[in-house]
Design a protein around this motif. Structure first.
Motif, short mmCIF file in Angstrom:
data_model
loop_
_atom_site.label_atom_id
_atom_site.label_comp_id
_atom_site.label_asym_id
_atom_site.label_seq_id
_atom_site.Cartn_x
_atom_site.Cartn_y
_atom_site.Cartn_z
N GLU A 120 -2.92 7.57 7.74
CA GLU A 120 -1.95 7.21 6.70
C GLU A 120 -1.74 5.70 6.71
OE1 GLU A 120 1.67 9.46 6.96
OE2 GLU A 120 0.57 11.35 6.91
N GLY A 121 -1.58 5.14 5.52
CA GLY A 121 -1.43 3.69 5.37
C GLY A 121 -0.33 3.10 6.22
N GLU A 163 -7.16 7.84 0.29
CA GLU A 163 -6.36 8.08 -0.92
C GLU A 163 -5.94 6.77 -1.56
OE1 GLU A 163 -4.48 12.36 0.55
OE2 GLU A 163 -3.37 10.51 0.89
N ASN A 164 -5.53 5.81 -0.73
CA ASN A 164 -5.16 4.50 -1.26
C ASN A 164 -6.32 3.87 -2.03
OD1 ASN A 164 -2.48 2.93 -0.55
ND2 ASN A 164 -2.84 4.35 1.14
N SER A 219 0.09 7.82 2.02
CA SER A 219 -1.25 8.23 1.61
C SER A 219 -2.26 7.69 2.62
CB SER A 219 -1.59 7.68 0.23
OG SER A 219 -0.63 8.10 -0.70
N ILE A 235 0.87 -1.19 0.00
CA ILE A 235 0.00 0.00 0.00
C ILE A 235 0.91 1.24 0.00
CG2 ILE A 235 -1.94 -1.09 1.19
CD1 ILE A 235 -0.78 0.47 3.69
N PHE A 236 0.33 2.41 -0.23
CA PHE A 236 1.13 3.63 -0.22
C PHE A 236 1.15 4.15 1.21
CE2 PHE A 236 -0.77 3.26 -4.47
CZ PHE A 236 0.40 3.04 -5.18
N ARG A 244 -8.38 -1.85 -1.92
CA ARG A 244 -7.84 -1.13 -3.09
C ARG A 244 -7.97 -1.97 -4.36
NH1 ARG A 244 -1.58 0.26 -2.95
NH2 ARG A 244 -1.61 -2.00 -3.17
N GLN A 247 -3.67 -3.11 7.06
CA GLN A 247 -3.03 -2.88 5.76
C GLN A 247 -3.50 -3.90 4.74
OE1 GLN A 247 1.22 -2.42 5.83
NE2 GLN A 247 1.14 -0.68 7.22
N ALA A 252 -5.31 -3.29 1.31
CA ALA A 252 -4.79 -3.82 0.03
C ALA A 252 -5.91 -4.53 -0.74
CB ALA A 252 -3.62 -4.76 0.28
#
Ligand code: ATP
Length: 250
Positions: free
Chosen positions: A146-147, A111-112, A107, A103-104, A162, A155, A159
């Motif tokens: 944030e990720g 946002e991810n 971000s 993941i980012f 996303r 996470q 993932a």
């Protein structure tokens, strides 16, 4: 009919064989598993199916590194996609959720998810976002986080969320349970089952530890040193003495 098929696949990194003559099929709407120890070839197999191996190969060529050779074919919805770029495969619904989440980290959760849905229509993105929050309510509360500050399990939820935003027809999950607690494993297994049942998504999942995943799958393959040495439905694999010895300690 198989929506995804791998035929006589061989992958070499320089002179070392990573995938050795693998034949595999994923039935539409079913969950297929690929199990194997470290270095058995699971990630190479999923990289080849997703097309990412072509990017890795090109990068290696550009920096004068090792030679990667792919032989055999990958068929998706009856069409040979062996030479198709990863991004085109993803657009057509063949979506990989990579090992170790990727993941980012800088971000936010939101946002991810939006990045995942970049190619979706506004309507699809809105609908899928709601669905992701239904499957993973924890993410809704964390959407501004944030990720990089999420736990391993969160996470992994992100993932998968996303990947769902990319509107997959076939979702490939590379070791989704890696490093997670038994409780988190259970939550994720249940989420994968629900997604499969509710939206009929075809799933291809790889795992090192078959025990928690074997009951989830419809059909599975055991990889050893790049070769598929055993295959069968969930029950057949669970009842197989070699599988029991290797994965269940009996
Ligand atoms: P893990 O659970 O450790 O991720 P895996 O089953 O996914 O293992 P792969 O990562 O596909 O296995 O590796 C298969 C074999 O190919 C291993 O011997 C590995 O060392 C080798 N290999 C993987 N990627 C590369 C690469 N980029 N360059 C050279 N060899 C590689």
């Amino acid at each position: 009919m198989a929506v995804l098929e791998v035929k006589d696949l061989m992958v070499f990194y320089e002179n070392a064989v990573a995938i050795n003559n693998v034949n595999l099929g994923c039935e539409r709407g079913k969950i297929t598993g690929v199990f194997g120890a470290n270095s058995a070839g699971k990630s190479t197999l999923l990289s080849t199916i997703s097309g990412i191996i072509l990017d890795i190969k090109r990068k290696e060529q550009m920096r004068g590194g090792q030679r990667i050779v792919v032989l055999g074919s990958v068929l998706y919805e009856g069409e040979d996609i062996t030479s198709l770029e990863a991004s085109f495969r993803a657009r057509r619904g063949l979506v990989l959720c990579p090992e170790r989440r990727r993941i980012f980290p800088e971000s936010t959760v939101m946002e991810n998810l939006r990045i995942g849905g970049i190619l979706a229509t506004r309507e699809q993105a809105k609908k899928t976002l709601e669905y992701v929050f239904t499957i993973f309510p924890a993410l809704k509360n964390l959407r501004k986080r944030e990720g990089g500050f999420l736990s391993g399990g969160e996470q992994q939820m992100l993932a998968i969320g996303r990947a769902l935003m990319a509107q997959p027809k076939v979702l490939m999950l590379d070791e989704p349970l890696l490093g997670l607690s038994p409780l988190m494993e259970e939550i994720l297994i249940e989420a994968i089952r629900t997604i499969n049942q509710e939206i009929g998504l075809t799933v291809l999942v790889s795992e090192q530890y078959a025990r928690p995943v074997l009951p989830l799958i419809d059909y599975g393959y055991i990889l050893e040193n790049g070769a598929a040495v055993l295959e069968g439905d969930s029950r057949e694999l669970m009842d197989n003495p070699d599988v029991k010895a290797a994965y269940f300690g009996v």
